[in-house]
Write an enzyme that holds these catalytic residues in place. Sequence first.
Site, PDB file in Angstrom:
ATOM      1  CD  GLN A 102      -5.716   2.658   7.871  1.00 41.31           C
ATOM      2  OE1 GLN A 102      -6.902   2.878   7.654  1.00 41.31           O
ATOM      3  NE2 GLN A 102      -5.236   2.433   9.083  1.00 41.31           N
ATOM      4  CB  THR A 103      -0.576   0.252   3.265  1.00 38.80           C
ATOM      5  OG1 THR A 103       0.313   1.082   3.994  1.00 38.80           O
ATOM      6  CG2 THR A 103      -0.836   0.846   1.886  1.00 38.80           C
ATOM      7  CB  VAL A 104       0.088  -0.389   8.423  1.00 38.54           C
ATOM      8  CG1 VAL A 104       0.161  -1.039   9.795  1.00 38.54           C
ATOM      9  CG2 VAL A 104       1.263  -0.823   7.559  1.00 38.54           C
ATOM     10  CG  HIS A 108       0.557   4.687  10.561  1.00 39.67           C
ATOM     11  ND1 HIS A 108      -0.405   3.762  10.182  1.00 39.67           N
ATOM     12  CD2 HIS A 108       1.261   4.967   9.443  1.00 39.67           C
ATOM     13  CE1 HIS A 108      -0.272   3.488   8.892  1.00 39.67           C
ATOM     14  NE2 HIS A 108       0.737   4.215   8.422  1.00 39.67           N
ATOM     15  CG  HIS A 110       3.505   8.290   6.747  1.00 40.49           C
ATOM     16  ND1 HIS A 110       4.495   7.411   6.386  1.00 40.49           N
ATOM     17  CD2 HIS A 110       2.332   7.611   6.674  1.00 40.49           C
ATOM     18  CE1 HIS A 110       3.953   6.240   6.104  1.00 40.49           C
ATOM     19  NE2 HIS A 110       2.639   6.333   6.272  1.00 40.49           N
TER      20      HIS A 110
END
Length: 148
Positions: A102-104, A108, A110
Amino acid sequence: MPMFVDATPAGQCLFCRLVAGEIPSARVYEDDLTLAFMDIGQVNPGHVLVATKRHATMLLDLTPQEAAAVMQTAQRVAKAIEATFQPPGITLLQANGREGDQTVFHFHIHVLPRHAQDGVTFTWPRKEPGTATLQGYAERLAAAIAPA
């Protein structure tokens, strides 16, 4: 209780600011619980992110209603992608925690149109622990699942 706590206050979260309209986005769809918008880092034309409007770091932080709404929005977006861009495939990708890539740290998913040789790969080492071990895993998980 979440397994991972994001140190970013909700008011400073990039996606929270996007939901609030403080920063621009190419919005695709919105309802009471979700917002779908174009990923600024388009992998393929039509790459959309579906996020919860309420700040939730990861899947484990969602309410059952939010989880259902995100999947319904992802399906609605996938149908629009299929009709508009006609990709031969669509991948849904959702990551949780740093080790989950996970980067943000705002939940969410995609919705990614896919094409042959588009450069996207998903690989991992396949492990085959055996039937008895798998059955043990299944029993442990089944016992941990809360009754509906």
